[in-house]
Design an enzyme around this catalytic site. Structure first.
Site, mmCIF file in Angstrom:
data_model
loop_
_atom_site.group_PDB
_atom_site.id
_atom_site.type_symbol
_atom_site.label_atom_id
_atom_site.label_comp_id
_atom_site.label_asym_id
_atom_site.label_seq_id
_atom_site.Cartn_x
_atom_site.Cartn_y
_atom_site.Cartn_z
ATOM 1 N N GLY A 55 0.786 -1.429 0.024
ATOM 2 C CA GLY A 55 0.043 0.120 0.000
ATOM 3 C C GLY A 55 0.846 1.341 -0.030
ATOM 4 N N SER A 56 1.705 1.191 0.852
ATOM 5 C CA SER A 56 2.692 2.314 0.978
ATOM 6 C C SER A 56 3.287 2.798 -0.498
ATOM 7 C CB SER A 56 3.766 2.415 1.771
ATOM 8 O OG SER A 56 3.354 1.984 3.315
ATOM 9 N N ASN A 68 -8.143 3.876 8.238
ATOM 10 C CA ASN A 68 -7.360 2.571 8.796
ATOM 11 C C ASN A 68 -7.555 2.539 10.569
ATOM 12 O OD1 ASN A 68 -5.626 4.681 8.008
ATOM 13 N ND2 ASN A 68 -4.401 3.570 9.365
ATOM 14 N N GLN A 103 -7.884 -0.373 3.006
ATOM 15 C CA GLN A 103 -8.688 -1.050 4.042
ATOM 16 C C GLN A 103 -10.056 -1.468 3.564
ATOM 17 O OE1 GLN A 103 -8.259 -1.569 7.364
ATOM 18 N NE2 GLN A 103 -6.276 -0.944 7.320
ATOM 19 N N SER A 160 -3.446 -3.691 -0.659
ATOM 20 C CA SER A 160 -2.401 -4.285 -0.470
ATOM 21 C C SER A 160 -2.627 -5.536 0.314
ATOM 22 C CB SER A 160 -1.844 -3.372 0.885
ATOM 23 O OG SER A 160 -0.707 -4.178 1.615
ATOM 24 N N THR A 211 12.367 -7.904 -10.303
ATOM 25 C CA THR A 211 11.765 -9.352 -10.928
ATOM 26 C C THR A 211 10.562 -9.385 -10.051
ATOM 27 O OG1 THR A 211 14.024 -10.242 -11.317
ATOM 28 C CG2 THR A 211 12.258 -11.763 -10.660
ATOM 29 N N CYS A 228 1.642 2.457 12.862
ATOM 30 C CA CYS A 228 2.808 3.067 12.586
ATOM 31 C C CYS A 228 3.090 4.162 13.785
ATOM 32 C CB CYS A 228 2.640 3.794 11.161
ATOM 33 S SG CYS A 228 1.564 2.769 10.087
HETATM 34 C C1 LIG Z 1 -1.896 -0.480 5.996
HETATM 35 C C2 LIG Z 1 -2.346 0.546 5.117
HETATM 36 C C3 LIG Z 1 -1.172 1.126 4.392
HETATM 37 C C4 LIG Z 1 0.238 0.412 3.965
HETATM 38 O O1 LIG Z 1 0.060 -0.640 3.317
HETATM 39 P P1 LIG Z 1 1.369 -1.474 3.407
HETATM 40 O O2 LIG Z 1 1.358 -2.465 2.374
HETATM 41 O O3 LIG Z 1 1.656 -1.994 4.861
HETATM 42 O O4 LIG Z 1 2.588 -0.823 2.704
HETATM 43 C C5 LIG Z 1 -1.621 2.226 3.425
HETATM 44 N N1 LIG Z 1 -2.877 2.916 3.888
HETATM 45 C C6 LIG Z 1 -3.599 2.250 4.606
HETATM 46 C C7 LIG Z 1 -5.075 2.798 4.630
HETATM 47 C C8 LIG Z 1 -3.422 1.081 5.503
HETATM 48 O O5 LIG Z 1 -4.411 0.407 5.977
#
Ligand SMILES: *Cc1c(COP(=O)(O)O)cnc(C)c1O
Length: 395
Positions: free
Chosen positions: A70-71, A151, A179, A199, A237, A324
């Protein structure tokens, strides 16, 4: 009893996903960029996983770009839109005050590079107001990025309407749907989104894999230079086992959603009702427009960290908000964004329920959590000031 109630931070990997991944470590381990047979078999599996994921989101496979999660997807989407905007002299971005740090910190960096960012208020119930979005749009607005579901407090934004407004105004719209995907219906066509992040580890897939949906015609820049993977947009890759695991997990999560969500919502609401019997407590986020598995409350007069430690001893594995920010003593930016003073924001508890939570487990939490709150209040000097009238209750 042991209850894992931190599914917004990460989920247990689904057995089906693990099973689906194993052959891609053991047998089909070729490099999808290689022209030899093992490589071509891997490439076929990659195409197949991309197609399965695209189908669930109602997109075209060519619009799915694999990332590390997600990040990275958030970073790539926002930076790409900023680069494209700057080329046209558009350097204004609209977002909201309660985005994930993957979004907020990316925006902070862009501000240092001369972009202007407007953060919309998310109001008491954790919702943005469409009129405020409309009023914030300027001729030089390059991007609107607003999360699908929060989240921490679980509130679900009016994504379809936001997308419609952006489309009318010709502005690129990105949503962090980490989410939402695998938990509620997500359809990139009907939501009018241009870019969408998700993610795998938030819906029972493996960690370290995610994707960005980017609509055909929306410019996408690459953040990682190297090989030609992901149509030249993301070198490296491909993590094929994880990609296959993600596709399998999302298929399973999506197929279960319809039957699961009404049941989960009932249990969630029972838990909320039980916890709100604690005097001077408040539910955060909208009571109805919220994720089916999200419970988020604040208890006045206690420290959330102490509450978490004591709940941990009772086998209730919760969180005070986003993983976080825990570990730092700063209150959650999300709770401050919805208008809580620091003292209230510190007494927060997030229970993000798993798909297979049972009524017994809900009852256990309803029974144990108020006891722990009462115990901590008894020892708290702040609580003493409140009950003796030296300080006024805020909730
Ligand atoms: C967990 C989360 C992320 C980050 O995702 P990762 O796969 O851990 O990098 C970003 N946005 C939201 C809303 C999240 O809950």
């Amino acid at each position: 009893m042991q209850i894992y109630a931190d599914n917004a931070a990460t989920t247990k990997t689904r057995a089906s996903a693990i099973e689906a991944m194993i052959p891609y470590f053991r047998e089909t381990f070729g490099n999808p960029s290689s022209l030899n047979t093992p490589g071509q078999l891997a490439k076929e599996a990659l195409t197949d996983a991309r197609t399965r994921l695209a189908k669930i989101l109602n997109s075209d496979p060519s619009e799915i770009y694999f990332t590390s999660g997600g990040s990275e997807s958030d970073n790539q989407a926002i930076n790409s839109a900023a680069i494209a905007g700057a080329k046209k002299g558009k350097k204004h971005i609209i977002s909201s005050a309660f985005e994930h740090h993957a979004v907020l910190h990316t925006l902070k960096n862009l501000e240092k590079q001369g972009f202007e960012v407007t953060l919309l208020d998310v109001h008491k119930n954790g919702m943005i107001h469409l009129e405020e979005l409309e009023a914030a749009i300027r001729p030089d607005t390059a991007l609107v990025t607003i999360m699908f579901a929060n989240n921490e407090i679980g509130s679900i934004q009016p994504i379809t309407e936001i997308g419609k407004l952006c489309r009318e105004k010709g502005i690129t719209f990105h949503t962090d749907a980490v989410q939402a995907v695998g938990h509620i219906d997500v359809d990139v066509q009907s939501h009018n989104v241009d870019m969408l992040s998700f993610s795998a580890h938030k819906f029972g897939g493996p960690k370290g894999i995610g994707a960005l949906y980017c609509k055909k015609g929306i410019p996408l820049s690459n953040l990682i230079e190297g090989g030609a993977q992901e149509r030249n947009k993301r070198a490296g890759t491909e993590n094929l086992p994880a990609i296959v695991g993600m596709a399998t997990a999302l298929e399973e999560a999506t197929s279960e959603m319809k039957e699961l969500n009404p049941k989960l919502t009932l249990l969630r609401d029972k838990l909320i009702k039980g916890l709100l019997k604690v005097p001077h407590s408040i539910l955060n986020g909208d009571p109805k427009k919220r994720l089916p598995g999200n419970v988020h409350v604040c208890f006045e007069g206690i420290e959330g960290e102490a509450l978490l430690l004591m709940l941990d001893e009772k086998g209730i594995y919760a969180s005070s908000g986003s993983a976080c920010t825990s570990g730092s003593l700063d209150p959650s930016h999300v709770l401050l964004a919805i208008g809580h003073p620091h003292a209230i924001a510190h007494g927060s508890l997030r229970l993000s329920l798993s798909d297979n939570i049972t009524e017994q487990e809900i009852d256990y939490m309803i029974q144990e959590i108020p006891k722990v709150v009462a115990y901590l209040r008894n020892m708290s000097p702040v609580w003493k000031d409140l009950v003796t009238g030296k300080k006024d209750f805020m909730i």
